[in-house]
Design an enzyme around this catalytic site. Structure first.
Site, PDB file in Angstrom:
ATOM      1  N   LEU A 152       0.872  -1.187   0.000  1.00  0.00           N
ATOM      2  CA  LEU A 152       0.000   0.000   0.000  1.00  0.00           C
ATOM      3  C   LEU A 152       0.908   1.235   0.000  1.00  0.00           C
ATOM      4  CD1 LEU A 152      -3.015   0.756   0.041  1.00  0.00           C
ATOM      5  CD2 LEU A 152      -2.875   0.867   2.533  1.00  0.00           C
ATOM      6  N   ILE A 155       1.707   3.378  -5.442  1.00  0.00           N
ATOM      7  CA  ILE A 155       0.752   2.837  -6.417  1.00  0.00           C
ATOM      8  C   ILE A 155      -0.410   2.145  -5.690  1.00  0.00           C
ATOM      9  CG2 ILE A 155       0.432   1.265  -8.367  1.00  0.00           C
ATOM     10  CD1 ILE A 155       3.478   1.715  -8.970  1.00  0.00           C
ATOM     11  N   ARG A 175       4.767  -4.380   5.662  1.00  0.00           N
ATOM     12  CA  ARG A 175       5.549  -4.722   6.859  1.00  0.00           C
ATOM     13  C   ARG A 175       5.171  -3.831   8.037  1.00  0.00           C
ATOM     14  NH1 ARG A 175      11.101  -4.237   3.839  1.00  0.00           N
ATOM     15  NH2 ARG A 175       9.851  -2.476   3.105  1.00  0.00           N
ATOM     16  N   ARG A 232       5.651  -7.416  -9.309  1.00  0.00           N
ATOM     17  CA  ARG A 232       6.741  -8.125  -9.981  1.00  0.00           C
ATOM     18  C   ARG A 232       6.422  -9.615 -10.025  1.00  0.00           C
ATOM     19  NH1 ARG A 232       8.160  -4.224 -12.101  1.00  0.00           N
ATOM     20  NH2 ARG A 232      10.125  -3.106 -11.984  1.00  0.00           N
ATOM     21  N   ASP A 256       0.108  -9.027 -14.931  1.00  0.00           N
ATOM     22  CA  ASP A 256       0.825  -8.139 -15.853  1.00  0.00           C
ATOM     23  C   ASP A 256       2.315  -8.449 -15.845  1.00  0.00           C
ATOM     24  OD1 ASP A 256       1.075  -5.799 -17.597  1.00  0.00           O
ATOM     25  OD2 ASP A 256       2.033  -4.805 -15.891  1.00  0.00           O
ATOM     26  N   GLU A 261      10.184 -12.979 -17.671  1.00  0.00           N
ATOM     27  CA  GLU A 261       9.712 -12.216 -18.839  1.00  0.00           C
ATOM     28  C   GLU A 261      10.793 -12.146 -19.916  1.00  0.00           C
ATOM     29  OE1 GLU A 261       8.485  -8.457 -17.221  1.00  0.00           O
ATOM     30  OE2 GLU A 261       7.041  -9.400 -15.905  1.00  0.00           O
ATOM     31  N   HIS A 279       3.343  -7.030 -19.376  1.00  0.00           N
ATOM     32  CA  HIS A 279       4.019  -5.997 -18.566  1.00  0.00           C
ATOM     33  C   HIS A 279       3.802  -4.594 -19.156  1.00  0.00           C
ATOM     34  CE1 HIS A 279       7.554  -5.367 -15.558  1.00  0.00           C
ATOM     35  NE2 HIS A 279       6.796  -4.277 -15.630  1.00  0.00           N
TER      36      HIS A 279
HETATM   37  P1  NDP Z   1       6.438   2.000  -2.896  1.00  0.00           P
HETATM   38  O1  NDP Z   1       7.844   1.856  -2.410  1.00  0.00           O
HETATM   39  O2  NDP Z   1       5.784   3.337  -2.821  1.00  0.00           O
HETATM   40  O3  NDP Z   1       5.491   0.957  -2.112  1.00  0.00           O
HETATM   41  C1  NDP Z   1       5.879  -0.354  -1.864  1.00  0.00           C
HETATM   42  C2  NDP Z   1       4.856  -0.990  -0.937  1.00  0.00           C
HETATM   43  O4  NDP Z   1       5.218  -2.355  -0.751  1.00  0.00           O
HETATM   44  C3  NDP Z   1       4.798  -0.348   0.447  1.00  0.00           C
HETATM   45  O5  NDP Z   1       3.479  -0.327   0.917  1.00  0.00           O
HETATM   46  C4  NDP Z   1       5.649  -1.299   1.291  1.00  0.00           C
HETATM   47  O6  NDP Z   1       5.258  -1.219   2.634  1.00  0.00           O
HETATM   48  C5  NDP Z   1       5.284  -2.636   0.649  1.00  0.00           C
HETATM   49  N1  NDP Z   1       6.281  -3.677   0.879  1.00  0.00           N
HETATM   50  C6  NDP Z   1       7.607  -3.644   0.612  1.00  0.00           C
HETATM   51  N2  NDP Z   1       8.190  -4.788   1.003  1.00  0.00           N
HETATM   52  C7  NDP Z   1       7.205  -5.565   1.527  1.00  0.00           C
HETATM   53  C8  NDP Z   1       7.182  -6.856   2.106  1.00  0.00           C
HETATM   54  N3  NDP Z   1       8.295  -7.594   2.245  1.00  0.00           N
HETATM   55  N4  NDP Z   1       5.990  -7.345   2.536  1.00  0.00           N
HETATM   56  C9  NDP Z   1       4.858  -6.609   2.436  1.00  0.00           C
HETATM   57  N5  NDP Z   1       4.821  -5.373   1.896  1.00  0.00           N
HETATM   58  C10 NDP Z   1       5.990  -4.861   1.445  1.00  0.00           C
HETATM   59  O7  NDP Z   1       6.466   1.444  -4.383  1.00  0.00           O
HETATM   60  P2  NDP Z   1       5.441   1.741  -5.584  1.00  0.00           P
HETATM   61  O8  NDP Z   1       4.059   1.654  -5.074  1.00  0.00           O
HETATM   62  O9  NDP Z   1       5.870   2.955  -6.317  1.00  0.00           O
HETATM   63  O10 NDP Z   1       5.772   0.497  -6.550  1.00  0.00           O
HETATM   64  C11 NDP Z   1       5.666  -0.835  -6.070  1.00  0.00           C
HETATM   65  C12 NDP Z   1       6.270  -1.803  -7.066  1.00  0.00           C
HETATM   66  O11 NDP Z   1       5.386  -1.960  -8.162  1.00  0.00           O
HETATM   67  C13 NDP Z   1       7.590  -1.369  -7.726  1.00  0.00           C
HETATM   68  O12 NDP Z   1       8.690  -1.632  -6.890  1.00  0.00           O
HETATM   69  C14 NDP Z   1       7.613  -2.201  -8.984  1.00  0.00           C
HETATM   70  O13 NDP Z   1       8.272  -3.429  -8.770  1.00  0.00           O
HETATM   71  C15 NDP Z   1       6.135  -2.460  -9.271  1.00  0.00           C
HETATM   72  N6  NDP Z   1       5.703  -1.760 -10.486  1.00  0.00           N
HETATM   73  C16 NDP Z   1       5.242  -2.482 -11.557  1.00  0.00           C
HETATM   74  C17 NDP Z   1       4.859  -1.854 -12.717  1.00  0.00           C
HETATM   75  C18 NDP Z   1       4.392  -2.622 -13.896  1.00  0.00           C
HETATM   76  O14 NDP Z   1       4.626  -2.177 -15.013  1.00  0.00           O
HETATM   77  N7  NDP Z   1       3.694  -3.726 -13.722  1.00  0.00           N
HETATM   78  C19 NDP Z   1       4.942  -0.390 -12.861  1.00  0.00           C
HETATM   79  C20 NDP Z   1       5.385   0.278 -11.663  1.00  0.00           C
HETATM   80  C21 NDP Z   1       5.758  -0.388 -10.530  1.00  0.00           C
HETATM   81  P3  NDP Z   1       6.296  -1.543   3.848  1.00  0.00           P
HETATM   82  O15 NDP Z   1       7.573  -0.857   3.506  1.00  0.00           O
HETATM   83  O16 NDP Z   1       5.605  -1.016   5.084  1.00  0.00           O
HETATM   84  O17 NDP Z   1       6.415  -3.019   3.864  1.00  0.00           O
END
Ligand code: NDP
Length: 320
Positions: A152, A155, A175, A232, A256, A261, A279
């Site tokens: 959360l 995105i 987390r 991912r 997606d 890939e 993707h």
């Molecule tokens: P952010 O860093 O803003 O958010 C990441 C979220 O993931 C946070 O809520 C974080 O919360 C949570 N998170 C991280 N590690 C864990 C874990 N081990 N367990 C549970 N929750 C976790 O990233 P964005 O929202 O900007 O982007 C997220 C991802 O989306 C990118 O890293 C990318 O891989 C993917 N993406 C894919 C795209 C596509 O084309 N399909 C396009 C853009 C992005 P917390 O730290 O509290 O755990």
């Protein structure tokens, strides 16, 4: 010799990145991140880099004057940020400018998975509506669903904001709980999967998230459950997902992103209860242009002011 900084581009990149960088910098464009057959004396002059994809430690080691890597995309799992941090190199990514596009895609993929619009359109185009009558009713519906967000962040919040008007219940697992939302928080992914019947994954690829959506999580999601992954491919145990879809352990999936890939397992393609995209979550011209601009603006800002615009947390600036 030019006194403009030399910027490396290993492999393919959005043409706008190359064009805009070439206005300000000398460019060294090489085939890929292995930098095989590239003279050491050229690499030794490199001060910046722009990359879409892999930037391994083995390349960082060959660039003693490297100061900044501008990585194209919100996810930067292709860049060895640990090696960059150890070498004092700043890594930047392109957050926020793609939030809306990726969230829109997540909603489209969710609806498409539930209501089988791809198959319905194909039915029409193949002339079957006229020949055979109405397209079969979709077994699934978004109505009355409980949706769990795995992630959360930037995105994930945009996805949540879009989901609220759909009159669904929201919950999430990260987390650390957020203090600015009142959706139900679950401190384990399996706990979230048990509590909901749609799981949307939007987390980065990290050692912790690798394979996190496994057989146990899919079983907890249950036979009416739907998995949507726009984060991912590495987050999902793909063989376990295929088995769960084949056995009816879960009802459907919309993906997606994939583990390897652009190779997508034939077993997934053969399934009727999946919606598959190559993707494309951020892949519109305006959004990719905005991402390209942010790659370039980071590198320009670094060389003009000594400050990156959007450094990743692993290479903070100023150093914390
Ligand atoms: P952010 O860093 O803003 O958010 C990441 C979220 O993931 C946070 O809520 C974080 O919360 C949570 N998170 C991280 N590690 C864990 C874990 N081990 N367990 C549970 N929750 C976790 O990233 P964005 O929202 O900007 O982007 C997220 C991802 O989306 C990118 O890293 C990318 O891989 C993917 N993406 C894919 C795209 C596509 O084309 N399909 C396009 C853009 C992005 P917390 O730290 O509290 O755990």
């Amino acid at each position: 010799m030019s006194d403009r900084p030399l910027v490396l581009i290993p492999g393919r990149i959005h043409p706008r990145v190359r064009d805009r960088l070439s206005d300000r910098f000398d460019l060294l464009e090489i085939a890929d991140a292995t930098a095989a057959d590239v003279d050491a004396d050229r690499l030794e002059r490199v001060r910046g880099a722009a990359v879409s994809g892999r930037f391994p430690a083995s390349l960082i080691e060959r660039l003693p004057k490297l100061e900044v890597i501008g990585s194209f995309g919100a996810g930067y799992d292709g860049v060895d940020v640990k090696a960059a941090a150890a070498a004092g190199v700043i890594v930047t990514n392109t957050p926020d400018v793609l939030n809306d596009e990726v969230a829109d895609t997540a909603i489209a993929l969710l609806l498409n998975t539930m209501r089988q619009f791809y198959f319905a359109e194909r039915y029409l185009r193949d002339g079957r509506w006229e020949d055979e009558g109405a397209f079969p009713l979709s077994p699934l519906s978004l109505k009355g669903r409980k949706i769990g967000l795995h992630g959360l962040g930037r995105i994930g919040m945009e996805i949540a904001n879009r989901l609220l008007p759909f009159k669904v219940e929201l919950a999430y697992h990260t987390r650390r709980p957020r203090t600015d939302v009142d959706f139900a928080y679950h401190d384990t992914l399996v706990g979230l999967a048990e509590a909901v019947d749609v799981l949307i994954s939007i987390v980065p690829s990290t050692p912790e998230t690798n394979g996190a959506i496994n057989a146990e999580v899919l079983a907890a999601l249950g036979p009416n459950g739907v998995l949507i992954n726009v984060g991912r491919g590495s987050t999902v145990d793909e063989p376990a997902l295929i088995a769960a879809l084949q056995a009816g352990t879960i009802a459907a999936a919309g993906l997606d992103v994939f583990a390897d890939e652009p190779r997508v397992p034939q077993a997934l393609i053969d399934l009727p209860n999946v919606s598959l995209l190559p993707h494309v979550a951020s892949a519109s011209v305006p959004t990719r242009d905005a991402m390209a601009d942010l790659v370039v603006d980071n590198i320009v800002s670094w060389f003009d002011t000594g400050r990156p615009l959007t450094p990743v947390p692993e290479t903070p600036h100023p150093k914390s």
